[in-house]
Scaffold this motif. Structure first.
Motif, PDB file in Angstrom:
ATOM      1  N   VAL A   8       0.850  -1.191   0.000  1.00  0.00           N
ATOM      2  CA  VAL A   8       0.000   0.000   0.000  1.00  0.00           C
ATOM      3  C   VAL A   8       0.883   1.237   0.000  1.00  0.00           C
ATOM      4  CG1 VAL A   8      -1.866   1.229   1.163  1.00  0.00           C
ATOM      5  CG2 VAL A   8      -1.739  -1.271   1.296  1.00  0.00           C
ATOM      6  N   ARG A   9       0.637   2.132  -0.928  1.00  0.00           N
ATOM      7  CA  ARG A   9       1.489   3.320  -1.066  1.00  0.00           C
ATOM      8  C   ARG A   9       0.843   4.599  -0.543  1.00  0.00           C
ATOM      9  NH1 ARG A   9       4.028   2.722  -7.186  1.00  0.00           N
ATOM     10  NH2 ARG A   9       5.780   1.373  -6.647  1.00  0.00           N
ATOM     11  N   SER A  10      -0.501   4.659  -0.552  1.00  0.00           N
ATOM     12  CA  SER A  10      -1.165   5.903  -0.169  1.00  0.00           C
ATOM     13  C   SER A  10      -2.488   5.613   0.520  1.00  0.00           C
ATOM     14  CB  SER A  10      -1.403   6.778  -1.403  1.00  0.00           C
ATOM     15  OG  SER A  10      -2.042   7.989  -1.047  1.00  0.00           O
ATOM     16  N   VAL A  11      -2.805   6.410   1.539  1.00  0.00           N
ATOM     17  CA  VAL A  11      -4.102   6.317   2.212  1.00  0.00           C
ATOM     18  C   VAL A  11      -4.624   7.726   2.484  1.00  0.00           C
ATOM     19  CG1 VAL A  11      -3.810   4.052   3.292  1.00  0.00           C
ATOM     20  CG2 VAL A  11      -2.921   6.077   4.451  1.00  0.00           C
ATOM     21  N   THR A  12      -5.938   7.888   2.403  1.00  0.00           N
ATOM     22  CA  THR A  12      -6.584   9.137   2.770  1.00  0.00           C
ATOM     23  C   THR A  12      -7.977   8.810   3.271  1.00  0.00           C
ATOM     24  OG1 THR A  12      -7.058  11.408   2.047  1.00  0.00           O
ATOM     25  CG2 THR A  12      -7.596   9.644   0.503  1.00  0.00           C
ATOM     26  N   SER A  13      -8.596   9.756   3.958  1.00  0.00           N
ATOM     27  CA  SER A  13      -9.936   9.516   4.479  1.00  0.00           C
ATOM     28  C   SER A  13     -10.789  10.754   4.278  1.00  0.00           C
ATOM     29  CB  SER A  13      -9.886   9.146   5.965  1.00  0.00           C
ATOM     30  OG  SER A  13      -9.524  10.279   6.741  1.00  0.00           O
ATOM     31  N   ALA A  14     -12.107  10.553   4.326  1.00  0.00           N
ATOM     32  CA  ALA A  14     -13.040  11.668   4.164  1.00  0.00           C
ATOM     33  C   ALA A  14     -14.414  11.254   4.668  1.00  0.00           C
ATOM     34  CB  ALA A  14     -13.121  12.093   2.702  1.00  0.00           C
ATOM     35  N   ARG A  15     -15.185  12.237   5.131  1.00  0.00           N
ATOM     36  CA  ARG A  15     -16.586  11.995   5.492  1.00  0.00           C
ATOM     37  C   ARG A  15     -17.430  12.402   4.294  1.00  0.00           C
ATOM     38  NH1 ARG A  15     -17.775  14.035  11.073  1.00  0.00           N
ATOM     39  NH2 ARG A  15     -16.869  11.988  11.555  1.00  0.00           N
TER      40      ARG A  15
ATOM     41  N   LYS B 126       3.028  13.386  -5.687  1.00  0.00           N
ATOM     42  CA  LYS B 126       2.152  14.028  -4.716  1.00  0.00           C
ATOM     43  C   LYS B 126       1.118  14.931  -5.395  1.00  0.00           C
ATOM     44  CE  LYS B 126       3.486  12.578  -0.665  1.00  0.00           C
ATOM     45  NZ  LYS B 126       2.568  11.979   0.322  1.00  0.00           N
ATOM     46  N   LEU B 127      -0.034  15.057  -4.698  1.00  0.00           N
ATOM     47  CA  LEU B 127      -1.120  15.931  -5.119  1.00  0.00           C
ATOM     48  C   LEU B 127      -1.501  16.820  -3.937  1.00  0.00           C
ATOM     49  CD1 LEU B 127      -3.420  13.221  -6.753  1.00  0.00           C
ATOM     50  CD2 LEU B 127      -1.805  14.718  -7.956  1.00  0.00           C
ATOM     51  N   PHE B 128      -1.766  18.102  -4.211  1.00  0.00           N
ATOM     52  CA  PHE B 128      -2.147  19.025  -3.135  1.00  0.00           C
ATOM     53  C   PHE B 128      -3.119  20.055  -3.695  1.00  0.00           C
ATOM     54  CE2 PHE B 128      -1.954  22.596  -0.283  1.00  0.00           C
ATOM     55  CZ  PHE B 128      -1.710  22.059   0.974  1.00  0.00           C
ATOM     56  N   PHE B 129      -4.340  20.110  -3.136  1.00  0.00           N
ATOM     57  CA  PHE B 129      -5.321  21.118  -3.534  1.00  0.00           C
ATOM     58  C   PHE B 129      -5.136  22.369  -2.679  1.00  0.00           C
ATOM     59  CE2 PHE B 129      -7.588  17.428  -5.256  1.00  0.00           C
ATOM     60  CZ  PHE B 129      -8.060  17.942  -6.472  1.00  0.00           C
ATOM     61  N   ASP B 130      -5.043  23.536  -3.327  1.00  0.00           N
ATOM     62  CA  ASP B 130      -4.942  24.783  -2.576  1.00  0.00           C
ATOM     63  C   ASP B 130      -6.344  25.327  -2.282  1.00  0.00           C
ATOM     64  OD1 ASP B 130      -5.862  26.145  -4.851  1.00  0.00           O
ATOM     65  OD2 ASP B 130      -3.857  26.775  -5.472  1.00  0.00           O
ATOM     66  N   ASN B 131      -6.403  26.470  -1.615  1.00  0.00           N
ATOM     67  CA  ASN B 131      -7.688  27.036  -1.215  1.00  0.00           C
ATOM     68  C   ASN B 131      -8.517  27.528  -2.388  1.00  0.00           C
ATOM     69  OD1 ASN B 131      -7.074  26.452   1.398  1.00  0.00           O
ATOM     70  ND2 ASN B 131      -6.744  28.569   2.055  1.00  0.00           N
ATOM     71  N   ASP B 132      -7.900  27.726  -3.546  1.00  0.00           N
ATOM     72  CA  ASP B 132      -8.631  28.126  -4.744  1.00  0.00           C
ATOM     73  C   ASP B 132      -9.201  26.922  -5.491  1.00  0.00           C
ATOM     74  OD1 ASP B 132      -8.037  30.828  -4.315  1.00  0.00           O
ATOM     75  OD2 ASP B 132      -6.118  30.658  -5.366  1.00  0.00           O
ATOM     76  N   GLY B 133      -8.864  25.721  -5.017  1.00  0.00           N
ATOM     77  CA  GLY B 133      -9.330  24.520  -5.682  1.00  0.00           C
ATOM     78  C   GLY B 133      -8.451  24.069  -6.822  1.00  0.00           C
TER      79      GLY B 133
ATOM     80  N   ARG C 251      -7.989  24.626 -12.272  1.00  0.00           N
ATOM     81  CA  ARG C 251      -9.291  23.991 -12.408  1.00  0.00           C
ATOM     82  C   ARG C 251     -10.106  24.621 -13.539  1.00  0.00           C
ATOM     83  NH1 ARG C 251     -12.675  21.187  -8.802  1.00  0.00           N
ATOM     84  NH2 ARG C 251     -11.106  21.440  -7.171  1.00  0.00           N
ATOM     85  N   GLU C 252     -10.168  25.954 -13.538  1.00  0.00           N
ATOM     86  CA  GLU C 252     -11.023  26.651 -14.498  1.00  0.00           C
ATOM     87  C   GLU C 252     -10.477  26.583 -15.922  1.00  0.00           C
ATOM     88  OE1 GLU C 252     -11.694  30.586 -13.118  1.00  0.00           O
ATOM     89  OE2 GLU C 252     -12.900  29.949 -11.380  1.00  0.00           O
ATOM     90  N   ASP C 253      -9.259  26.101 -16.074  1.00  0.00           N
ATOM     91  CA  ASP C 253      -8.663  25.974 -17.403  1.00  0.00           C
ATOM     92  C   ASP C 253      -8.526  24.506 -17.797  1.00  0.00           C
ATOM     93  OD1 ASP C 253      -7.642  26.931 -19.782  1.00  0.00           O
ATOM     94  OD2 ASP C 253      -5.587  27.138 -19.041  1.00  0.00           O
ATOM     95  N   GLY C 254      -9.419  23.675 -17.263  1.00  0.00           N
ATOM     96  CA  GLY C 254      -9.389  22.257 -17.617  1.00  0.00           C
ATOM     97  C   GLY C 254      -8.168  21.527 -17.107  1.00  0.00           C
ATOM     98  N   TRP C 255      -7.639  21.978 -15.954  1.00  0.00           N
ATOM     99  CA  TRP C 255      -6.480  21.367 -15.310  1.00  0.00           C
ATOM    100  C   TRP C 255      -5.205  21.490 -16.152  1.00  0.00           C
ATOM    101  CZ3 TRP C 255      -7.757  20.989 -10.530  1.00  0.00           C
ATOM    102  CH2 TRP C 255      -9.045  20.594 -10.159  1.00  0.00           C
TER     103      TRP C 255
ATOM    104  N   ASP D 231     -11.106  15.588  -4.091  1.00  0.00           N
ATOM    105  CA  ASP D 231     -11.351  16.934  -4.581  1.00  0.00           C
ATOM    106  C   ASP D 231     -12.243  17.669  -3.578  1.00  0.00           C
ATOM    107  OD1 ASP D 231     -12.046  19.259  -5.887  1.00  0.00           O
ATOM    108  OD2 ASP D 231     -12.885  18.279  -7.659  1.00  0.00           O
ATOM    109  N   PRO D 232     -11.738  18.728  -2.922  1.00  0.00           N
ATOM    110  CA  PRO D 232     -12.528  19.408  -1.885  1.00  0.00           C
ATOM    111  C   PRO D 232     -13.791  20.073  -2.419  1.00  0.00           C
ATOM    112  CG  PRO D 232     -10.562  20.671  -2.400  1.00  0.00           C
ATOM    113  CD  PRO D 232     -10.418  19.357  -3.100  1.00  0.00           C
ATOM    114  N   GLU D 233     -13.820  20.393  -3.700  1.00  0.00           N
ATOM    115  CA  GLU D 233     -14.991  21.058  -4.259  1.00  0.00           C
ATOM    116  C   GLU D 233     -16.055  20.077  -4.732  1.00  0.00           C
ATOM    117  OE1 GLU D 233     -14.282  24.232  -6.934  1.00  0.00           O
ATOM    118  OE2 GLU D 233     -12.822  25.215  -5.630  1.00  0.00           O
ATOM    119  N   SER D 234     -15.776  18.787  -4.599  1.00  0.00           N
ATOM    120  CA  SER D 234     -16.754  17.779  -5.022  1.00  0.00           C
ATOM    121  C   SER D 234     -17.367  17.031  -3.848  1.00  0.00           C
ATOM    122  CB  SER D 234     -16.076  16.759  -5.963  1.00  0.00           C
ATOM    123  OG  SER D 234     -15.234  15.881  -5.224  1.00  0.00           O
ATOM    124  N   GLU D 235     -16.879  17.293  -2.637  1.00  0.00           N
ATOM    125  CA  GLU D 235     -17.256  16.477  -1.484  1.00  0.00           C
ATOM    126  C   GLU D 235     -18.757  16.495  -1.204  1.00  0.00           C
ATOM    127  OE1 GLU D 235     -14.929  17.543   1.887  1.00  0.00           O
ATOM    128  OE2 GLU D 235     -13.047  16.817   1.045  1.00  0.00           O
ATOM    129  N   ASN D 236     -19.412  17.623  -1.444  1.00  0.00           N
ATOM    130  CA  ASN D 236     -20.835  17.737  -1.107  1.00  0.00           C
ATOM    131  C   ASN D 236     -21.755  17.431  -2.279  1.00  0.00           C
ATOM    132  OD1 ASN D 236     -20.197  18.586   1.559  1.00  0.00           O
ATOM    133  ND2 ASN D 236     -19.843  20.670   0.808  1.00  0.00           N
TER     134      ASN D 236
END
Length: 370
Positions: free
Chosen positions: A126-133, A219-226, A242-246, A176-181
């Protein structure tokens, strides 16, 4: 050419001996107030319940909670007998998870250190783990060298989904923090240089893979702008908009593999960890290199932000802390420039004098009298 009578050195090249001597000398430095452990440090994670401590994963199989102010080990989480590669905590911070070479994801109660259940399903380490509600449930998401992304219900241990698509192993995961909800999406970075997006609740791979790098993405890191920041073995870190198709609008060039990246929003800094032993601070808007923190004497494997401090860990088994407060960062910049200026003066002893011709004549006369 380096020579040695030590028989342990007989089958080593001069270059490797020189490099070892350099590392031995550098290991004595105290930059970043090093906390020294036994065993290479492969991953680091913040402690959401205590801003003064962090979790570290080591190659000897141990996981530790370290108090940053004192360097003391507050708790050891035991069980794995193989290297621990990755860490995360549950959304409430009460459970610690560790991905391991033994193909399991271990878990412990963070307060007591007592083992909880193990999660299984990977066919390789196992190389990576993350969690979310997500949608009312606490989920554990893992990526393995088997190129699979697995989704577990934390409470029951049930495997909910298995995602495939990568041709090689997974290096990192981030929800993706902007997709959680809405429709939760997990981004996965692979050794196949692809960044893929999976619908956590069964939609599979949602789009064509992103290919911003030439080789492995670490590594991947989302900033506050998404927007998404990436670190790669192609010796670059990039910002994908994000707004430029990544598409990448900024590339940070390094001399070696980039192992991690974090964004310090208050200062506007991107901070990177590199295999060349350095931690670099970049202007996230312009891409200009602002400062290099030197102290590690082996590869830097991970970074985590703790308040206004970036904490780095490495193969050298040390934890180091670097302040990003404006005054302390500027002081570090000034101190780093001074040795270079002193060296320049030593290299140019015949540089143009600041004395006038009359003053030089007077000085020469005085020297002659002596």
């Amino acid at each position: 050419m380096t020579t040695s009578s030590n028989r342990d050195h007989f089958f080593q090249t001069s270059a490797s001996l020189d490099d070892q001597e350099r590392k031995d000398a550098k290991s004595q430095n105290t930059n970043g107030n090093p906390i020294k452990l036994q065993g290479k440090i492969l991953a680091v994670h913040s402690d959401p319940l205590n801003n003064g401590s962090i979790y570290v994963a080591q190659s000897n199989g141990s996981v530790r909670r370290i108090m940053l102010a004192t360097g003391e080990t507050a708790k050891v989480f035991a069980g794995p007998m193989a290297p621990v590669t990755s860490l995360c905590v549950s959304p409430d911070g009460k459970i610690l998870f560790a991905g391991c070479w033994d193909k399991f994801i271990w878990s412990w109660d963070t307060a007591t250190g007592k083992p909880r259940q193990k999660y299984e399903g990977h066919n390789d380490f196992v190389r990576s783990v993350t969690s979310a509600r997500l949608r009312g449930d606490d989920l554990l998401i893992s990526g393995g060298a088997d190129a699979q992304v697995l989704v577990f219900n934390i409470a029951t241990g049930q495997r909910l989904e298995t995602f495939k698509g990568h041709a090689r192993g997974i290096q990192d995961l981030s929800v993706d923090p902007e997709s959680e909800n809405t429709q939760p999406i997990v981004f996965s970075a692979g050794s196949d240089r692809e960044i893929r997006q999976f619908d956590v609740f069964g939609g599979g791979c949602s789009t064509d893979p992103l290919l911003p790098h030439e080789t492995s993405v670490y590594k991947l890191f989302f900033d506050n702008d998404g927007d998404l920041w990436t670190a790669s073995a192609d010796k670059t870190a990039k910002c994908l908009i994000r707004e430029d198709g990544w598409k990448a609008n900024l590339t940070l060039e390094h001399p070696d593999f980039v192992k991690d990246i974090v964004i310090y929003e208050p200062g506007g800094w991107a901070v990177t960890a590199c295999r060349d032993e350095e931690v670099r601070v970049w202007n996230r808007s312009t891409g200009a290199l602002h400062h290099t923190f030197s102290g590690h004497f082996e590869e830097v494997t991970g970074l985590v932000l703790v308040g206004s401090t970036v904490v780095s860990v490495g193969i050298d088994a040390t934890i180091r802390q670097w302040s990003l407060r404006p005054d302390e960062l500027q002081n570090a910049v000034v101190l780093a420039q001074k040795p270079a200026e002193d060296e320049k003066e030593e290299e140019n002893p015949n540089a143009e004098s600041m004395l006038t011709a009359e003053e030089e004549a007077e000085l020469a006369e005085l020297m002659g009298d002596d």
